[in-house]
Design an enzyme around this catalytic site. Structure first.
Site, PDB file in Angstrom:
ATOM      1  N   GLY A  57       0.813  -1.219   0.000  1.00 19.39           N
ATOM      2  CA  GLY A  57       0.000   0.000   0.000  1.00 19.39           C
ATOM      3  C   GLY A  57       0.843   1.263   0.000  1.00 19.39           C
ATOM      4  O   GLY A  57       0.548   2.224  -0.724  1.00 19.39           O
ATOM      5  N   CYS A  58       1.899   1.257   0.795  1.00 24.46           N
ATOM      6  CA  CYS A  58       2.757   2.443   0.880  1.00 24.46           C
ATOM      7  C   CYS A  58       3.518   2.664  -0.421  1.00 24.46           C
ATOM      8  O   CYS A  58       3.753   3.802  -0.821  1.00 24.46           O
ATOM      9  CB  CYS A  58       3.698   2.323   2.074  1.00 24.46           C
ATOM     10  SG  CYS A  58       2.799   2.295   3.640  1.00 24.46           S
ATOM     11  N   THR A  59       3.885   1.589  -1.089  1.00 20.58           N
ATOM     12  CA  THR A  59       4.545   1.703  -2.387  1.00 20.58           C
ATOM     13  C   THR A  59       3.579   2.285  -3.413  1.00 20.58           C
ATOM     14  O   THR A  59       3.937   3.195  -4.175  1.00 20.58           O
ATOM     15  CB  THR A  59       5.081   0.339  -2.847  1.00 20.58           C
ATOM     16  OG1 THR A  59       6.065  -0.103  -1.905  1.00 20.58           O
ATOM     17  CG2 THR A  59       5.695   0.421  -4.232  1.00 20.58           C
TER      18      THR A  59
END
Length: 167
Positions: A57-59
């Site tokens: 998700g952060c990527t």
């Protein structure tokens, strides 16, 4: 009748509101240099908090910011990402995904807490304490223009651009 999405428990983290002064900070960057909010005085800043570098998700979110950087910068915004990761991990994240905006390390969570981006959250029906994926738009005078808490990683940058009127 109360709206449960805005109701907070007594021990809930603070929530910054538009018009409030953005908390100041100086944090180490992925490049190994200190970065302060004061460095951007007179500029508009998009400050986003994310749970962990190199997670799916952060990527997705970071790459969305990367891919929108030209239009955001064209509209006068500087993007800064903050996580609890070490500067070395952030450097690896930036290198791996071609992230060209500053990633800042807040390992002791002081800045996360000052912005209300750390606290209790619901994760698949369980209450856990952790980073709240949050984004703040800070105006040229250092005031909060938008405070967005518990945002989704996917589609967030497009939604933010729409709120800011950026094509």
């Amino acid at each position: 009748m109360t709206d449960s999405s805005t109701t907070t428990a007594p021990d809930a983290p603070l929530r910054l509101q538009p018009g409030e002064t953005a908390p100041s900070f100086t944090l180490p960057s992925s490049a190994g240099t200190p970065v302060s909010l004061a460095d951007f005085a007179g500029s508009k800043v998009i400050l986003y908090f994310y749970p962990a570098a190199m997670t799916p998700g952060c990527t997705t979110q970071a790459c969305d910011f990367r891919d929108s950087l030209g239009s955001l910068q064209g509209a006068g915004y500087t993007v800064l990402g903050i996580s609890k990761d070490s500067p070395d991990k952030l450097a690896a994240f930036a290198e791996r995904d071609g992230l060209t905006f500053p990633l800042l390390s807040d390992e002791d969570l002081t800045v996360h807490k000052a912005y209300g981006a750390y606290g209790d959250k619901n994760s698949y029906g369980r209450i856990i304490t952790g980073v709240l994926r949050s984004t703040f738009v800070i105006d040229e005078k250092g005031a909060i223009e938008l405070a967005l808490y518990n945002v989704k990683a996917t589609g967030h940058v497009a939604s933010l651009r729409k709120k800011l009127g950026i094509a």
